[in-house]
Design an enzyme around this catalytic site. Sequence first.
Site, PDB file in Angstrom:
ATOM      1  N   HIS A   1       0.072   4.447  -0.184  1.00  0.00           N
ATOM      2  CA  HIS A   1      -1.052   4.581  -1.111  1.00  0.00           C
ATOM      3  C   HIS A   1      -2.274   3.784  -0.650  1.00  0.00           C
ATOM      4  O   HIS A   1      -3.281   3.722  -1.356  1.00  0.00           O
ATOM      5  CB  HIS A   1      -0.596   4.114  -2.504  1.00  0.00           C
TER       6      HIS A   1
ATOM      7  N   LYS B   1      -5.689   2.640   1.270  1.00  0.00           N
ATOM      8  CA  LYS B   1      -6.936   3.229   1.768  1.00  0.00           C
ATOM      9  C   LYS B   1      -7.573   2.162   2.654  1.00  0.00           C
ATOM     10  O   LYS B   1      -8.177   1.204   2.155  1.00  0.00           O
ATOM     11  CB  LYS B   1      -7.899   3.602   0.645  1.00  0.00           C
TER      12      LYS B   1
ATOM     13  N   ASP C   1     -13.112  -1.329  15.311  1.00  0.00           N
ATOM     14  CA  ASP C   1     -13.196  -2.277  16.429  1.00  0.00           C
ATOM     15  C   ASP C   1     -12.547  -3.623  16.136  1.00  0.00           C
ATOM     16  O   ASP C   1     -12.851  -4.621  16.809  1.00  0.00           O
ATOM     17  CB  ASP C   1     -14.668  -2.506  16.834  1.00  0.00           C
TER      18      ASP C   1
ATOM     19  N   HIS D   1     -11.031   5.208 -11.636  1.00  0.00           N
ATOM     20  CA  HIS D   1     -10.026   5.102 -10.575  1.00  0.00           C
ATOM     21  C   HIS D   1     -10.022   3.702  -9.960  1.00  0.00           C
ATOM     22  O   HIS D   1      -9.436   3.465  -8.909  1.00  0.00           O
ATOM     23  CB  HIS D   1     -10.303   6.157  -9.490  1.00  0.00           C
TER      24      HIS D   1
ATOM     25  N   LYS E   1      -9.282  -0.339  -9.273  1.00  0.00           N
ATOM     26  CA  LYS E   1      -8.143  -1.260  -9.332  1.00  0.00           C
ATOM     27  C   LYS E   1      -8.658  -2.658  -8.977  1.00  0.00           C
ATOM     28  O   LYS E   1      -8.599  -3.089  -7.817  1.00  0.00           O
ATOM     29  CB  LYS E   1      -7.050  -0.852  -8.336  1.00  0.00           C
TER      30      LYS E   1
ATOM     31  N   ASP F   1     -11.140 -16.117 -14.324  1.00  0.00           N
ATOM     32  CA  ASP F   1     -11.877 -17.378 -14.415  1.00  0.00           C
ATOM     33  C   ASP F   1     -13.166 -17.359 -13.592  1.00  0.00           C
ATOM     34  O   ASP F   1     -13.723 -18.416 -13.285  1.00  0.00           O
ATOM     35  CB  ASP F   1     -11.007 -18.566 -13.977  1.00  0.00           C
TER      36      ASP F   1
END
Length: 462
Positions: free
Chosen positions: A195, A197, A202, A380, A382, A387
């Site tokens: 999952h 991404k 380089d 979508h 996450k 704090d």
Amino acid sequence: MQAAYSWKLCITAILSLALGACSSLPTLTPDMARRDAPPVQLDGPQGPLSSARSKAILDRLQARGVETNIFKLHLAVEEAIVGSPLTSDNKVELLQDGPETYQAMINAIDAALDHINMESFIIEDDEVGQRFADALIAKQRAGVQVNLIRDSVGTLRTPSSFFSRLSAAGIQVLEFNPVNPLTAKAGWSVNQRDHRKLLIIDGRIAFLGGVNISSVYSGGSFSPQSIKRPNDALPWRDTHLQLEGPVVGELQKLFIETWEKQQGEPLAPRDYFPVSQHLGNDVVRAVGSSPDDPYSLIYVTLISALRSAQSEIWLTNAYFVPDPQLLAALKQAAARGVDVQLILPSSTDSWLVLHAGRAYYSELLKAGVKLHQRRDALLHVKTAVIDGVWSTVGSTNLDWRSFLHNQEVNAVVLGTDFGGKMRAAFLADLDKSEQITLEKWRRRPLDARVKELLGRLWEYWL
């Protein structure tokens, strides 16, 4: 995107249940850090820093932040359980929405000189997918080695001709855990998905977060001047990071580890780990999790941070189906006076996941946790900011699948400078959200309650 493959995973879930292949989340004790543990040490561009230098950097970060136990408790716990080091001298940029993220990624691809390593759950054969394919092929033909890991289930709807075109140009394409067992080189584990991404240029620039390669991101979710999606479909709201500095080497290790575990063809010799330079003042840890690990490092890191919070826990997440320990950590934080707020979707591409999470809303609201639903976009994101000094962005959802069955990658960024950007992003989403009150939630219709029950039956596998 979750809906595009969830029905297929239901079949594999039944198979796994029949074979007894269930795994569980770790139980964290309140004090996992050794009392005699050595001081937390940072890694810089030339390797590990001295204890004095490490302490000076962490003291500077703590002095600029609010009163918090994160630097005393959480860092010690992380140091004991997370394999990757805390790295200094990084530069981190916050990217929001697809158009901004894609432009930054394409610019980096166009500037590549040595190699490109890319790993994505979903790569669609649409306008955005073709744009990336053209850019990658152009660099491969210019002598830059391109290595691509694509998840088998996530790219199930993408025609094989799309990847054949890449391979024909010389790009190394690796299919993660193929659905077809006859093509699986590393054993058939179809319920375990990649999952992540991740894009690495380089060995110097990396991108990670929640954004897949798909035209669902062709419209922005903040500006009214953003490109409109076809048929007035909701724009997708997501968050990504661009990172430069020593942390890129840690992300490179994760990519190569996955490549080797999946028994890809030997990677072409390239300068995958160039000498890093001082590029910024951000302290960052790359945290990767895999179903092959004894437990999810991202899960343990998050629970530790939640338990260390003193003033704020602000979470934004697309697929929220909490396990008992995560649920308890949120409720306990609210009970000790922490401002616990979650921004969650009002619309989704997986109604089963949405309603499985909503089954916990009453319990959270009664405990004093504040819940909000993002309007006018398909959420979508996450992310978390705690704090104002501990932030994370990545691919990990707050559900069983991310913590148990998926390969995920997150970056944890320490400090008030980046924490301020994360707080601003949270408040911008909050401004476009509607708060859920307990009184309002109690009036939800019967059919919604039935969907919540159905969702909870499948929550472990969603």
